[in-house]
Design an enzyme around this catalytic site. Structure first.
Site, mmCIF file in Angstrom:
data_model
loop_
_atom_site.group_PDB
_atom_site.id
_atom_site.type_symbol
_atom_site.label_atom_id
_atom_site.label_comp_id
_atom_site.label_asym_id
_atom_site.label_seq_id
_atom_site.Cartn_x
_atom_site.Cartn_y
_atom_site.Cartn_z
ATOM 1 N N ARG A 137 46.450 32.817 45.692
ATOM 2 C CA ARG A 137 45.287 31.926 45.757
ATOM 3 C C ARG A 137 45.412 31.012 46.963
ATOM 4 O O ARG A 137 46.519 30.634 47.346
ATOM 5 C CB ARG A 137 45.221 31.013 44.521
ATOM 6 C CG ARG A 137 45.084 31.748 43.212
ATOM 7 C CD ARG A 137 43.681 32.320 43.037
ATOM 8 N NE ARG A 137 43.533 32.943 41.751
ATOM 9 C CZ ARG A 137 43.912 34.175 41.444
ATOM 10 N NH1 ARG A 137 44.459 34.938 42.357
ATOM 11 N NH2 ARG A 137 43.731 34.662 40.235
ATOM 12 N N LYS A 194 33.953 38.242 47.982
ATOM 13 C CA LYS A 194 34.478 39.603 47.885
ATOM 14 C C LYS A 194 33.476 40.615 48.452
ATOM 15 O O LYS A 194 32.341 40.727 47.997
ATOM 16 C CB LYS A 194 34.747 39.910 46.408
ATOM 17 C CG LYS A 194 35.349 41.251 46.177
ATOM 18 C CD LYS A 194 36.787 41.156 45.792
ATOM 19 C CE LYS A 194 37.311 42.519 45.341
ATOM 20 N NZ LYS A 194 38.731 42.528 45.100
ATOM 21 N N ARG A 251 41.380 46.166 40.336
ATOM 22 C CA ARG A 251 42.801 45.885 40.153
ATOM 23 C C ARG A 251 43.001 45.057 38.892
ATOM 24 O O ARG A 251 42.082 44.400 38.412
ATOM 25 C CB ARG A 251 43.358 45.128 41.361
ATOM 26 C CG ARG A 251 43.499 46.008 42.605
ATOM 27 C CD ARG A 251 44.154 45.236 43.739
ATOM 28 N NE ARG A 251 45.463 44.739 43.364
ATOM 29 C CZ ARG A 251 45.827 43.457 43.411
ATOM 30 N NH1 ARG A 251 45.000 42.539 43.810
ATOM 31 N NH2 ARG A 251 47.047 43.103 43.056
HETATM 32 C C1 BTN Z 1 39.672 45.623 43.343
HETATM 33 O O1 BTN Z 1 39.750 45.160 42.215
HETATM 34 O O2 BTN Z 1 39.583 44.887 44.334
HETATM 35 C C2 BTN Z 1 39.718 47.111 43.586
HETATM 36 C C3 BTN Z 1 38.360 47.737 43.416
HETATM 37 C C4 BTN Z 1 38.351 49.237 43.621
HETATM 38 C C5 BTN Z 1 37.017 49.848 43.279
HETATM 39 C C6 BTN Z 1 36.935 51.301 43.665
HETATM 40 S S1 BTN Z 1 35.291 51.946 43.565
HETATM 41 C C7 BTN Z 1 35.915 53.561 43.811
HETATM 42 C C8 BTN Z 1 37.180 53.668 42.979
HETATM 43 N N1 BTN Z 1 36.874 54.015 41.613
HETATM 44 C C9 BTN Z 1 37.191 53.037 40.755
HETATM 45 O O3 BTN Z 1 37.024 53.094 39.522
HETATM 46 N N2 BTN Z 1 37.708 52.015 41.420
HETATM 47 C C10 BTN Z 1 37.788 52.259 42.844
#
Ligand code: BTN
Length: 283
Positions: free
Chosen positions: A276, A140, A75
């Site tokens: 946060r 995380k 994100r």
């Molecule tokens: C975040 O930042 O919390 C979201 C992460 C999302 C990662 C997943 S892995 C599968 C899909 N492909 C990506 O490039 N991103 C999502």
């Protein structure tokens, strides 16, 4: 260990992703709704791949998994560290007749559904940080990335990407710029086989896509609430130019975060703010 086992032998090398094993573990409903299952050894990003395929006309129910991503996306433009064979990188494409603006609420649905799948697989103590950061012990464990394409009046193509840390060495996770944890630590023992996990997630996501299409966000709010990392707690919201403090009241029916502030209740939408904890939570 038998090929149908739910758990992975900790001493054995990880099973590679295997379409046959994922299909065999899917519910009949999901198998019917799923149109295409792609498994890549390496790809830039499973989300980006499905957005490209959506633009080229790929059907609703297309799924994309990869052993590693060379440009995994998180994100807010952050990278998603995606080492080979260590984690789950899964994206799903679903088409709706509704306009793109209506589909933002699925961000909360995805978080709630993924947390629920992991909880039902034995993970205790999971928490969601609004809108859909998946945490354990304030570290995380996974995240969801939603991308939508479409006309302003609809139809739309929704791509939901799910990244879950499954079994990652400290070395593989070294460039992650926040505290992290993997399912091997959360579950203890043998952990979980990625093919089984993929099937459980696909089952739950397809069910959620269909239900969200019929009923919207409402049926998922209570589930999201069960995992709320900050329910009733004092939090800080970071806006572009300032910080707002208040007590977390929960989620409104449109997915907005409800905060009890010095000026009364205020509501905020994902994308405009970051949440946060009051202390010791810098990301
Ligand atoms: C975040 O930042 O919390 C979201 C992460 C999302 C990662 C997943 S892995 C599968 C899909 N492909 C990506 O490039 N991103 C999502």
């Amino acid at each position: 260990m038998t090929s149908g086992s739910r758990f992975h032998d900790a001493k054995a090398p990880p099973h590679l992703l295997d379409a046959e094993r994922i299909l065999a573990a899917l519910s009949p409903t999901a198998r019917r709704a799923m149109e295409r299952l792609e498994i890549h050894t390496e790809i830039d990003s499973t989300n980006r791949a499905l957005m490209r395929e959506a633009a080229a006309g790929a059907p609703s129910g297309t799924l994309c998994l990869a052993e590693c991503q060379t440009a995994g996306r998180g994100r807010l433009g952050r990278p998603w560290i995606s080492p080979f064979g260590a984690n789950l990188y899964l994206s799903a494409l679903w088409r709706y007749s509704a306009p793109p603006a209506v589909l933002g609420g699925f961000s909360l649905v995805a978080g709630a559904v993924v947390a629920d799948v992991l909880h039902r697989s034995g993970a205790e103590g999971l928490a969601l940080k609004w809108p859909n950061d998946l945490l354990w012990d304030r570290r995380k464990l996974g995240g969801m990335l939603l991308e939508v394409a479409g006309e302003s009046q609809g139809p739309s193509a929704l791509v939901v990407g799910v990244g879950i840390n499954v079994r990652m060495t400290p070395d593989q996770g070294r460039s992650i710029d926040q505290p992290w944890v993997d399912l091997a630590e959360v579950l203890g023992g043998p952990g979980i086989d990625r093919n089984v996990l993929a099937a459980l997630l696909v089952d739950a996501l397809i069910d959620a896509f269909e239900r969200f299409g019929r009923e919207g966000l409402n049926p998922f709010l209570a589930l999201w609430d069960e995992f709320d990392a900050f329910r009733g707690e004092q939090v800080r919201l970071l806006l572009a130019d300032r910080e707002i403090r208040g007590r977390m009241l929960g989620i409104a029916s449109d997915g907005a975060l409800r905060l009890d502030t010095a000026d009364g209740e205020r509501r905020f939408h994902a994308g405009e703010v970051s949440l946060r904890g009051e202390v010791g939570d810098d990301r």
